[in-house]
Design an enzyme around this catalytic site. Structure first.
Site, PDB file in Angstrom:
ATOM      1  CD  GLU A   1      -1.033   0.661   3.662  1.00 49.15           C
ATOM      2  OE1 GLU A   1      -1.511   1.802   3.492  1.00 49.15           O
ATOM      3  OE2 GLU A   1      -1.165   0.014   4.724  1.00 49.15           O
TER       4      GLU A   1
ATOM      5  CE  LYS B   1      -6.632   6.951   5.985  1.00 50.33           C
ATOM      6  NZ  LYS B   1      -6.771   7.210   7.424  1.00 50.33           N
TER       7      LYS B   1
ATOM      8  CB  VAL C   1      -5.729  -1.890   4.356  1.00 53.12           C
ATOM      9  CG1 VAL C   1      -6.183  -3.334   4.236  1.00 53.12           C
ATOM     10  CG2 VAL C   1      -4.409  -1.801   5.103  1.00 53.12           C
TER      11      VAL C   1
ATOM     12  CG  ASP D   1     -13.575   6.074  13.145  1.00 53.45           C
ATOM     13  OD1 ASP D   1     -13.486   5.397  12.110  1.00 53.45           O
ATOM     14  OD2 ASP D   1     -12.720   6.927  13.473  1.00 53.45           O
TER      15      ASP D   1
ATOM     16  CB  SER E   1     -11.068   0.979   9.352  1.00 51.90           C
ATOM     17  OG  SER E   1     -10.405   1.028   8.106  1.00 51.90           O
ATOM     18  CB  ALA E   2     -13.686   1.656   4.489  1.00 54.77           C
ATOM     19  CG  ASP E   3      -8.491  -0.702   6.117  1.00 53.09           C
ATOM     20  OD1 ASP E   3      -8.722  -0.067   5.072  1.00 53.09           O
ATOM     21  OD2 ASP E   3      -7.496  -0.506   6.850  1.00 53.09           O
TER      22      ASP E   3
ATOM     23  CE  LYS F   1      -0.781   1.864  14.290  1.00 56.45           C
ATOM     24  NZ  LYS F   1      -1.753   1.327  13.409  1.00 56.45           N
TER      25      LYS F   1
END
Ligand code: PSU
Ligand code: MN
Length: 303
Positions: free
Chosen positions: A26, A87, A107, A139, A141-143, A160
């Site tokens: 990435e 991003k 990602v 919130d 992540s779209a990952d 993390k």
């Protein structure tokens, strides 16, 4: 036609056509995850590790509205330094491509491009996940959504503890995503080998991971797979130590009212400052380790 938006490096294209092992990488980690010049040094070192294991690296990014699969050294240098690099996650593609902007793929963004061109393995540092307090902020992540739908194996060092690790694993379970932990009984927490979360699926060799990928394919199960590789012992920052620092950074984030896609880059930068560069050093080491394992997996994949 998708080809209008895609530029594939000839070496990468040749490797894909001839069934040679290819590993996607990435670019958000370059533009938004690490400072210059460490970002360039790391991106190039990661490619070298992949090559030394006999696979072809394909770093993915967007330059002036074109998705480039297999960025050149000059492209990497450019994305590492340019101002205003967007991003790019799934939702951002139409805007960046139509406006011919520069973009660094997350990602999720990199998985989309990898699947488009037929790359099966993707190496990164850490994936996005469910943020702490997501019950209020929504919130996530779209990952994680991408893992549900896009057929790429993502090799990372876990997530993390800026995120809610347990909630992230629950979300992945609900989504039907196989999460492999490499050589450990505990799911790793990026900077740290331990997270307090048990590994549900421990696998200890690249060959066996390739076998799981084959089974998933034969079953016709859609979506991605995660391989979480613990950072090496000599490179880790113990969980309790890092968790303290993360709480401090998260508080700053809240006080400054940072939101959305800016949260992860802000936290990474603050962690680096608070740990006097130790978190960045660990980040670099873990990506190199993931590249080593990921390229070994890519070499064992059979159709
Ligand atoms: N974790 C890291 N470094 C990073 C990222 C995550 O340690 O650079 C990047 C990845 O590109 C990941 C993205 O896809 O952050 C997730 O961002 P968000 O939480 O805004 O979805
Ligand atoms: Mn988010």
């Amino acid at each position: 036609m998708i080809n209008k938006y895609l530029v594939i490096n000839p070496i990468v294209e040749d490797a894909i056509k001839n069934g040679k092992p290819v590993v996607a990488l990435e670019s958000t980690i370059i533009s938004h995850g690490m400072p210059y010049p460490k970002n360039v040094e790391t991106a190039l070192a990661v490619e070298e590790v992949i090559k030394s294991n006999g696979a072809v690296p394909a770093t993915i990014g967007i330059i002036q509205g074109k998705i480039k699969v297999g960025l050149t050294k000059e492209d990497i240098e450019y994305l590492a330094k340019a101002k205003g690099v967007v991003k790019v996650s799934r939702r951002d593609f139409p805007y960046v491509l139509a406006k011919k902007l520069d973009g660094a793929t997350t990602v999720a963004g990199t998985m989309i491009a990898a699947e488009l061109v037929g790359i099966k393995v993707f190496v990164t540092g850490g994936i996005g996940g469910v943020h702490r307090g997501a019950g209020d902020s929504f919130d996530i992540s779209a990952d994680l959504e991408e893992m549900k739908n896009t057929d790429v194996t993502v090799v990372c060092a876990g997530v993390k503890s800026i995120l809610d690790i347990q909630a992230t694993l629950e979300y992945l379970e609900t989504s039907g995503v196989t999460v492999i932990t490499y050589n450990s009984d505990e799911f790793p927490a990026f900077y740290s080998r331990k997270s307090g979360c048990a590994a549900e699926c421990r696998i200890d060799s690249a060959l066996e991971i390739a076998e799981l990928i084959k089974c998933k394919k034969d079953m016709g199960l859609k979506g991605g797979m995660i391989v979480a590789c613990p950072i090496k012992e000599e490179d880790e920052i113990p969980f309790n130590q890092m968790d303290q620092v993360i709480r401090e950074a998260l508080k700053e984030c809240k006080d400054k009212e940072i939101s959305g896609k800016r949260i992860t880059p802000f936290l990474l930068d603050r962690l680096k400052t608070i740990t006097e560069g130790k978190s960045l050093q660990a980040n670099i080491k873990l990506v190199l380790n993931n590249a080593d394992i990921g390229s070994q997996i890519a070499c064992k994949i059979v159709d």
